[in-house]
Design a protein around this motif. Structure first.
Motif, PDB file in Angstrom:
ATOM      1  N   PHE A 179      32.444  70.540  25.031  1.00  0.00           N
ATOM      2  CA  PHE A 179      33.659  71.240  25.451  1.00  0.00           C
ATOM      3  C   PHE A 179      34.751  71.028  24.416  1.00  0.00           C
ATOM      4  N   GLY A 180      35.751  71.915  24.459  1.00  0.00           N
ATOM      5  CA  GLY A 180      36.967  71.636  23.720  1.00  0.00           C
ATOM      6  C   GLY A 180      37.262  72.517  22.529  1.00  0.00           C
ATOM      7  N   GLY A 181      36.341  73.376  22.145  1.00  0.00           N
ATOM      8  CA  GLY A 181      36.631  74.243  21.020  1.00  0.00           C
ATOM      9  C   GLY A 181      37.693  75.277  21.371  1.00  0.00           C
ATOM     10  N   GLY A 182      38.159  75.975  20.356  1.00  0.00           N
ATOM     11  CA  GLY A 182      39.147  77.004  20.611  1.00  0.00           C
ATOM     12  C   GLY A 182      39.884  77.388  19.348  1.00  0.00           C
ATOM     13  N   LEU A 183      40.960  78.140  19.542  1.00  0.00           N
ATOM     14  CA  LEU A 183      41.787  78.615  18.432  1.00  0.00           C
ATOM     15  C   LEU A 183      43.025  77.737  18.331  1.00  0.00           C
ATOM     16  N   VAL A 184      43.311  77.280  17.135  1.00  0.00           N
ATOM     17  CA  VAL A 184      44.477  76.437  16.913  1.00  0.00           C
ATOM     18  C   VAL A 184      45.095  76.798  15.576  1.00  0.00           C
ATOM     19  N   GLN A 185      46.398  76.621  15.480  1.00  0.00           N
ATOM     20  CA  GLN A 185      47.083  76.911  14.224  1.00  0.00           C
ATOM     21  C   GLN A 185      46.878  75.781  13.227  1.00  0.00           C
ATOM     22  N   PRO A 186      46.960  76.078  11.950  1.00  0.00           N
ATOM     23  CA  PRO A 186      46.889  75.007  10.943  1.00  0.00           C
ATOM     24  C   PRO A 186      47.893  73.906  11.247  1.00  0.00           C
ATOM     25  N   GLY A 187      47.432  72.677  11.116  1.00  0.00           N
ATOM     26  CA  GLY A 187      48.271  71.533  11.438  1.00  0.00           C
ATOM     27  C   GLY A 187      48.153  71.075  12.873  1.00  0.00           C
ATOM     28  N   GLY A 188      47.487  71.864  13.686  1.00  0.00           N
ATOM     29  CA  GLY A 188      47.336  71.545  15.096  1.00  0.00           C
ATOM     30  C   GLY A 188      46.211  70.562  15.368  1.00  0.00           C
ATOM     31  N   SER A 189      45.989  70.319  16.644  1.00  0.00           N
ATOM     32  CA  SER A 189      44.994  69.337  17.066  1.00  0.00           C
ATOM     33  C   SER A 189      44.094  69.905  18.155  1.00  0.00           C
ATOM     34  N   LEU A 190      42.897  69.391  18.201  1.00  0.00           N
ATOM     35  CA  LEU A 190      41.955  69.693  19.271  1.00  0.00           C
ATOM     36  C   LEU A 190      41.155  68.441  19.559  1.00  0.00           C
ATOM     37  N   ARG A 191      40.624  68.361  20.776  1.00  0.00           N
ATOM     38  CA  ARG A 191      39.694  67.276  21.088  1.00  0.00           C
ATOM     39  C   ARG A 191      38.410  67.884  21.645  1.00  0.00           C
ATOM     40  N   LEU A 192      37.314  67.568  20.991  1.00  0.00           N
ATOM     41  CA  LEU A 192      36.000  67.981  21.469  1.00  0.00           C
ATOM     42  C   LEU A 192      35.394  66.840  22.285  1.00  0.00           C
ATOM     43  N   SER A 193      34.627  67.203  23.272  1.00  0.00           N
ATOM     44  CA  SER A 193      33.892  66.196  24.024  1.00  0.00           C
ATOM     45  C   SER A 193      32.467  66.694  24.244  1.00  0.00           C
ATOM     46  N   CYS A 194      31.567  65.758  24.380  1.00  0.00           N
ATOM     47  CA  CYS A 194      30.155  66.082  24.599  1.00  0.00           C
ATOM     48  C   CYS A 194      29.575  65.034  25.534  1.00  0.00           C
ATOM     49  N   ALA A 195      29.115  65.487  26.689  1.00  0.00           N
ATOM     50  CA  ALA A 195      28.588  64.587  27.699  1.00  0.00           C
ATOM     51  C   ALA A 195      27.073  64.727  27.795  1.00  0.00           C
ATOM     52  N   ALA A 196      26.397  63.601  27.769  1.00  0.00           N
ATOM     53  CA  ALA A 196      24.939  63.579  27.904  1.00  0.00           C
ATOM     54  C   ALA A 196      24.576  63.198  29.331  1.00  0.00           C
ATOM     55  N   SER A 197      23.573  63.878  29.858  1.00  0.00           N
ATOM     56  CA  SER A 197      23.121  63.561  31.205  1.00  0.00           C
ATOM     57  C   SER A 197      21.601  63.656  31.257  1.00  0.00           C
ATOM     58  N   GLY A 198      21.020  62.997  32.255  1.00  0.00           N
ATOM     59  CA  GLY A 198      19.574  63.004  32.398  1.00  0.00           C
ATOM     60  C   GLY A 198      19.037  61.591  32.544  1.00  0.00           C
ATOM     61  N   SER A 199      17.757  61.445  32.293  1.00  0.00           N
ATOM     62  CA  SER A 199      17.080  60.162  32.487  1.00  0.00           C
ATOM     63  C   SER A 199      17.250  59.268  31.256  1.00  0.00           C
ATOM     64  N   ILE A 200      18.472  58.877  31.042  1.00  0.00           N
ATOM     65  CA  ILE A 200      18.832  58.118  29.847  1.00  0.00           C
ATOM     66  C   ILE A 200      18.908  56.631  30.149  1.00  0.00           C
ATOM     67  N   ALA A 201      18.199  55.857  29.354  1.00  0.00           N
ATOM     68  CA  ALA A 201      18.276  54.407  29.479  1.00  0.00           C
ATOM     69  C   ALA A 201      19.385  53.853  28.598  1.00  0.00           C
ATOM     70  N   SER A 202      19.433  54.347  27.382  1.00  0.00           N
ATOM     71  CA  SER A 202      20.470  53.889  26.464  1.00  0.00           C
ATOM     72  C   SER A 202      20.680  54.936  25.383  1.00  0.00           C
TER      73      SER A 202
END
Length: 119
Positions: free
Chosen positions: A6-29
């Motif tokens: 999540f988190g992409g988009g349009l931003v002006q030069p000099g601006g900021s964005l935060r991307l995030s990525c969540a993993a789910s499922g049968s994860i041990a580590s």
């Protein structure tokens, strides 16, 4: 394992964005979590990565502007992007590798999220 970015988009030069990525499922580590970007016609390149003990690596082009972090409790990796430049425009992909509950290793890519830096 599923990765949702999540988190992409349009931003002006000099601006900021935060991307995030969540993993789910049968994860041990989870071992390494990373963000890559891919310019059409070129290979996917590492933007930033973070290991389980929070050691980080950055592409030279983003050092000092981008910060990668992770929340192990949420199996989520973040990419804070500051001072964005038009040349940061790209599709960003998260990548996660680790161990499943069945003791098999995994290495998955999330769907890309488009970041456009333009005035």
């Amino acid at each position: 394992v599923q990765l949702q970015a999540f988190g992409g988009g349009l931003v002006q030069p000099g601006g900021s964005l935060r991307l995030s990525c969540a993993a789910s499922g049968s994860i041990a580590s989870i071992n390494v979590m990373g963000w890559y970007r891919q310019v059409p016609g070129k290979e996917r390149e590492l933007v930033a990565s973070i290991t389980g003990d929070f050691s980080t690596k950055y592409a030279d082009s983003v050092k000092g502007r981008f910060t990668i972090s992770r929340d192990n409790a949420k199996n989520t990796v973040y990419l804070r992007m500051n001072s964005l430049k038009p040349e940061d425009t790209d599709v960003y992909f998260c990548n996660v590798d680790g161990l499943l509950l069945n003791h098999m290793t995994f290495d998955y890519w999330g769907q890309g999220t488009l970041v456009t830096v333009s005035s």
